[in-house]
Design a protein around this motif. Structure first.
Motif, PDB file in Angstrom:
ATOM      1  N   GLU A  85       0.825  -1.210   0.000  1.00 48.10           N
ATOM      2  CA  GLU A  85       0.000   0.000   0.000  1.00 48.10           C
ATOM      3  C   GLU A  85       0.864   1.267   0.000  1.00 48.10           C
ATOM      4  O   GLU A  85       1.939   1.304   0.594  1.00 48.10           O
ATOM      5  CB  GLU A  85      -0.929   0.004   1.237  1.00 48.10           C
ATOM      6  N   LEU A  86       0.362   2.302  -0.652  1.00 53.44           N
ATOM      7  CA  LEU A  86       0.949   3.631  -0.551  1.00 53.44           C
ATOM      8  C   LEU A  86       0.577   4.208   0.815  1.00 53.44           C
ATOM      9  O   LEU A  86      -0.587   4.155   1.218  1.00 53.44           O
ATOM     10  CB  LEU A  86       0.393   4.528  -1.655  1.00 53.44           C
ATOM     11  N   VAL A  87       1.576   4.738   1.519  1.00 53.97           N
ATOM     12  CA  VAL A  87       1.350   5.325   2.844  1.00 53.97           C
ATOM     13  C   VAL A  87       1.367   6.845   2.725  1.00 53.97           C
ATOM     14  O   VAL A  87       2.295   7.417   2.156  1.00 53.97           O
ATOM     15  CB  VAL A  87       2.444   4.870   3.833  1.00 53.97           C
ATOM     16  N   VAL A  88       0.344   7.488   3.277  1.00 55.71           N
ATOM     17  CA  VAL A  88       0.283   8.945   3.349  1.00 55.71           C
ATOM     18  C   VAL A  88       0.581   9.350   4.792  1.00 55.71           C
ATOM     19  O   VAL A  88      -0.058   8.847   5.726  1.00 55.71           O
ATOM     20  CB  VAL A  88      -1.116   9.458   2.939  1.00 55.71           C
ATOM     21  N   ALA A  89       1.556  10.244   4.981  1.00 56.18           N
ATOM     22  CA  ALA A  89       1.932  10.708   6.324  1.00 56.18           C
ATOM     23  C   ALA A  89       1.390  12.119   6.529  1.00 56.18           C
ATOM     24  O   ALA A  89       1.687  13.032   5.755  1.00 56.18           O
ATOM     25  CB  ALA A  89       3.450  10.692   6.466  1.00 56.18           C
ATOM     26  N   ILE A  90       0.587  12.273   7.570  1.00 56.73           N
ATOM     27  CA  ILE A  90      -0.061  13.561   7.846  1.00 56.73           C
ATOM     28  C   ILE A  90       0.880  14.472   8.648  1.00 56.73           C
ATOM     29  O   ILE A  90       1.430  14.059   9.667  1.00 56.73           O
ATOM     30  CB  ILE A  90      -1.374  13.336   8.641  1.00 56.73           C
ATOM     31  N   GLY A  91       1.039  15.698   8.171  1.00 59.61           N
ATOM     32  CA  GLY A  91       1.908  16.668   8.857  1.00 59.61           C
ATOM     33  C   GLY A  91       1.130  17.784   9.536  1.00 59.61           C
ATOM     34  O   GLY A  91       1.605  18.388  10.497  1.00 59.61           O
ATOM     35  N   VAL A  92      -0.064  18.056   9.027  1.00 60.94           N
ATOM     36  CA  VAL A  92      -0.915  19.118   9.586  1.00 60.94           C
ATOM     37  C   VAL A  92      -2.277  18.491   9.873  1.00 60.94           C
ATOM     38  O   VAL A  92      -2.923  17.954   8.975  1.00 60.94           O
ATOM     39  CB  VAL A  92      -1.081  20.292   8.599  1.00 60.94           C
ATOM     40  N   HIS A 105      -2.209  19.047   3.957  1.00 55.72           N
ATOM     41  CA  HIS A 105      -2.075  18.378   5.252  1.00 55.72           C
ATOM     42  C   HIS A 105      -1.059  17.229   5.214  1.00 55.72           C
ATOM     43  O   HIS A 105      -0.801  16.594   6.226  1.00 55.72           O
ATOM     44  CB  HIS A 105      -3.437  17.846   5.715  1.00 55.72           C
ATOM     45  N   VAL A 106      -0.550  16.941   4.015  1.00 55.62           N
ATOM     46  CA  VAL A 106       0.336  15.780   3.842  1.00 55.62           C
ATOM     47  C   VAL A 106       1.789  16.183   4.064  1.00 55.62           C
ATOM     48  O   VAL A 106       2.278  17.119   3.434  1.00 55.62           O
ATOM     49  CB  VAL A 106       0.157  15.181   2.431  1.00 55.62           C
ATOM     50  N   TRP A 107       2.476  15.458   4.950  1.00 58.00           N
ATOM     51  CA  TRP A 107       3.911  15.694   5.153  1.00 58.00           C
ATOM     52  C   TRP A 107       4.734  14.952   4.105  1.00 58.00           C
ATOM     53  O   TRP A 107       5.724  15.458   3.600  1.00 58.00           O
ATOM     54  CB  TRP A 107       4.329  15.230   6.554  1.00 58.00           C
ATOM     55  N   GLY A 108       4.313  13.710   3.825  1.00 57.26           N
ATOM     56  CA  GLY A 108       5.092  12.915   2.881  1.00 57.26           C
ATOM     57  C   GLY A 108       4.413  11.591   2.587  1.00 57.26           C
ATOM     58  O   GLY A 108       3.261  11.353   2.979  1.00 57.26           O
ATOM     59  N   TYR A 109       5.166  10.728   1.902  1.00 60.67           N
ATOM     60  CA  TYR A 109       4.615   9.445   1.458  1.00 60.67           C
ATOM     61  C   TYR A 109       5.631   8.343   1.711  1.00 60.67           C
ATOM     62  O   TYR A 109       6.827   8.596   1.865  1.00 60.67           O
ATOM     63  CB  TYR A 109       4.299   9.498  -0.041  1.00 60.67           C
ATOM     64  N   GLY A 110       5.148   7.120   1.712  1.00 65.62           N
ATOM     65  CA  GLY A 110       6.029   5.979   1.873  1.00 65.62           C
ATOM     66  C   GLY A 110       5.365   4.722   1.343  1.00 65.62           C
ATOM     67  O   GLY A 110       4.280   4.768   0.744  1.00 65.62           O
ATOM     68  N   VAL A 111       6.036   3.603   1.571  1.00 64.24           N
ATOM     69  CA  VAL A 111       5.521   2.300   1.155  1.00 64.24           C
ATOM     70  C   VAL A 111       5.269   1.472   2.398  1.00 64.24           C
ATOM     71  O   VAL A 111       6.119   1.448   3.300  1.00 64.24           O
ATOM     72  CB  VAL A 111       6.532   1.554   0.267  1.00 64.24           C
ATOM     73  N   GLY A 112       4.126   0.813   2.457  1.00 63.28           N
ATOM     74  CA  GLY A 112       3.824  -0.018   3.612  1.00 63.28           C
ATOM     75  C   GLY A 112       3.196  -1.334   3.216  1.00 63.28           C
ATOM     76  O   GLY A 112       2.763  -1.525   2.069  1.00 63.28           O
ATOM     77  N   LEU A 113       3.159  -2.235   4.182  1.00 62.59           N
ATOM     78  CA  LEU A 113       2.490  -3.526   3.983  1.00 62.59           C
ATOM     79  C   LEU A 113       1.426  -3.674   5.064  1.00 62.59           C
ATOM     80  O   LEU A 113       1.715  -3.501   6.248  1.00 62.59           O
ATOM     81  CB  LEU A 113       3.503  -4.681   4.090  1.00 62.59           C
ATOM     82  N   ASP A 114       0.202  -3.932   4.633  1.00 64.17           N
ATOM     83  CA  ASP A 114      -0.892  -4.232   5.558  1.00 64.17           C
ATOM     84  C   ASP A 114      -0.942  -5.751   5.670  1.00 64.17           C
ATOM     85  O   ASP A 114      -1.680  -6.408   4.954  1.00 64.17           O
ATOM     86  CB  ASP A 114      -2.198  -3.631   5.001  1.00 64.17           C
ATOM     87  N   MET A 115      -0.065  -6.290   6.555  1.00 67.59           N
ATOM     88  CA  MET A 115       0.007  -7.754   6.696  1.00 67.59           C
ATOM     89  C   MET A 115      -1.260  -8.237   7.417  1.00 67.59           C
ATOM     90  O   MET A 115      -1.708  -7.631   8.392  1.00 67.59           O
ATOM     91  CB  MET A 115       1.271  -8.158   7.443  1.00 67.59           C
ATOM     92  N   THR A 116      -1.800  -9.337   6.902  1.00 70.02           N
ATOM     93  CA  THR A 116      -3.142  -9.755   7.290  1.00 70.02           C
ATOM     94  C   THR A 116      -3.190 -11.249   7.595  1.00 70.02           C
ATOM     95  O   THR A 116      -2.729 -12.056   6.792  1.00 70.02           O
ATOM     96  CB  THR A 116      -4.120  -9.447   6.126  1.00 70.02           C
ATOM     97  N   ARG A 117      -3.746 -11.583   8.781  1.00 70.76           N
ATOM     98  CA  ARG A 117      -4.032 -13.000   9.058  1.00 70.76           C
ATOM     99  C   ARG A 117      -5.376 -13.285   8.388  1.00 70.76           C
ATOM    100  O   ARG A 117      -6.432 -13.107   9.006  1.00 70.76           O
ATOM    101  CB  ARG A 117      -4.091 -13.242  10.571  1.00 70.76           C
ATOM    102  N   ARG A 118      -5.323 -13.678   7.106  1.00 69.92           N
ATOM    103  CA  ARG A 118      -6.530 -13.707   6.276  1.00 69.92           C
ATOM    104  C   ARG A 118      -7.556 -14.707   6.799  1.00 69.92           C
ATOM    105  O   ARG A 118      -8.765 -14.477   6.709  1.00 69.92           O
ATOM    106  CB  ARG A 118      -6.164 -14.060   4.828  1.00 69.92           C
ATOM    107  N   PRO A 196      -0.831  15.545  13.372  1.00 70.33           N
ATOM    108  CA  PRO A 196       0.513  15.242  12.881  1.00 70.33           C
ATOM    109  C   PRO A 196       0.974  13.893  13.420  1.00 70.33           C
ATOM    110  O   PRO A 196       0.771  13.599  14.598  1.00 70.33           O
ATOM    111  CB  PRO A 196       1.362  16.384  13.453  1.00 70.33           C
ATOM    112  N   GLY A 197       1.586  13.089  12.561  1.00 67.39           N
ATOM    113  CA  GLY A 197       2.030  11.764  12.980  1.00 67.39           C
ATOM    114  C   GLY A 197       1.086  10.654  12.574  1.00 67.39           C
ATOM    115  O   GLY A 197       1.411   9.477  12.725  1.00 67.39           O
ATOM    116  N   ASP A 198      -0.073  11.009  12.050  1.00 62.29           N
ATOM    117  CA  ASP A 198      -0.980   9.958  11.583  1.00 62.29           C
ATOM    118  C   ASP A 198      -0.516   9.432  10.224  1.00 62.29           C
ATOM    119  O   ASP A 198      -0.063  10.204   9.366  1.00 62.29           O
ATOM    120  CB  ASP A 198      -2.411  10.500  11.454  1.00 62.29           C
ATOM    121  N   LEU A 199      -0.634   8.124  10.053  1.00 65.20           N
ATOM    122  CA  LEU A 199      -0.353   7.489   8.765  1.00 65.20           C
ATOM    123  C   LEU A 199      -1.649   6.927   8.212  1.00 65.20           C
ATOM    124  O   LEU A 199      -2.491   6.446   8.970  1.00 65.20           O
ATOM    125  CB  LEU A 199       0.654   6.339   8.928  1.00 65.20           C
TER     126      LEU A 199
END
Ligand code: MN
Length: 232
Positions: A85-92, A105-118, A196-199
């Motif tokens: 997943e694309l990660v959005v990092a909230i700065g404001v 409101h976006v501080w930056g972006y990153g890459v993440g994995l939503d690992m799931t016990r399906r 701020p600090g929310d992903l």
């Protein structure tokens, strides 16, 4: 004022281009079924309003650039699955943020994995129970370094991809998001007050599948970053 027990450490993610600073994480929001072909592979049409779940901030597994992170295979499951997943990092922070103002409101972006016990998530769905046990467990949110928004180039053609042991499992573009990044921020901020600090993990494209001990995952979003993870 002293605490009766020492406070827990603040979860944080490394930041691209600044080896000394980290992004402190407050909450991790996740968007469900936000690519049509993934909604279909999960048995849905892809025509529903966005919906959300949360992972506690301490489920974060921060993985620095050039490092292979290690995720321990979790308990209780026979079907641990990857979701890139694309990660959005909230700065404001803010509430009731309009889509047209959302990117400020976006501080930056990153890459993440939503690992799931399906298997556990599937059982929870069937029983009408919360998803926590399937989605929100230790190390269930591996996230790579965050890149400031000004240094990211994200458009409809931006590729999101996941390889397992060198074989491509998930590959799509950000243009295929059902709800765009500004629309997601608008919706989340109606239901919760962003700070701020929310992903926000923005949803996964089709191709989710199981991984096991010894597998190496390589997740990337072009122009944003990548993340390498081994299941141990
Ligand atoms: Mn997901």
């Amino acid at each position: 004022m002293p605490y009766v027990l020492p406070p827990a450490a603040v979860p944080s993610v490394p930041v691209h281009g600044d080896a000394d600073a980290r992004f402190a994480v407050r909450r991790i929001y996740c968007v469900g079924r936000n690519y049509v072909d993934h909604a279909k592979e999960m048995g849905f049409t892809g025509r529903e309003p966005p919906f959300f779940f949360l992972k506690p901030a301490d489920t974060l597994l921060a993985v620095g650039a050039g490092v292979t992170g290690e995720m321990h295979y979790p308990s209780l499951t026979q079907d641990l699955q990857h979701e890139v997943e694309l990660v959005v990092a909230i700065g404001v922070g803010g509430r009731d943020i309009a889509a047209q103002d959302a990117l400020s409101h976006v501080w930056g972006y990153g890459v993440g994995l939503d690992m799931t016990r399906r298997d556990l998530q599937g059982e929870a769905k069937k029983q009408g129970r919360p998803w926590c046990i399937g989605k929100a467990f230790e190390e269930s949110a591996p996230i790579g370094e965050l890149r400031p928004a000004a240094d990211c180039r994200i458009d409809a053609e931006t590729e999101i991809r996941l390889d397992v042991n060198g074989n491509t499992r998930q590959r799509s573009t950000i243009g295929k998001l059902i709800w765009s990044i500004p629309e997601i921020i608008e919706h989340v901020s109606r239901a919760w007050t962003l700070a701020p600090g929310d992903l926000i993990l923005t949803g996964t494209p089709e191709g989710v599948a199981a991984v096991g001990r010894g597998d190496t995952l390589e997740a990337s979003v072009s122009g944003v970053g990548s993340l390498r993870l081994k299941i141990v």
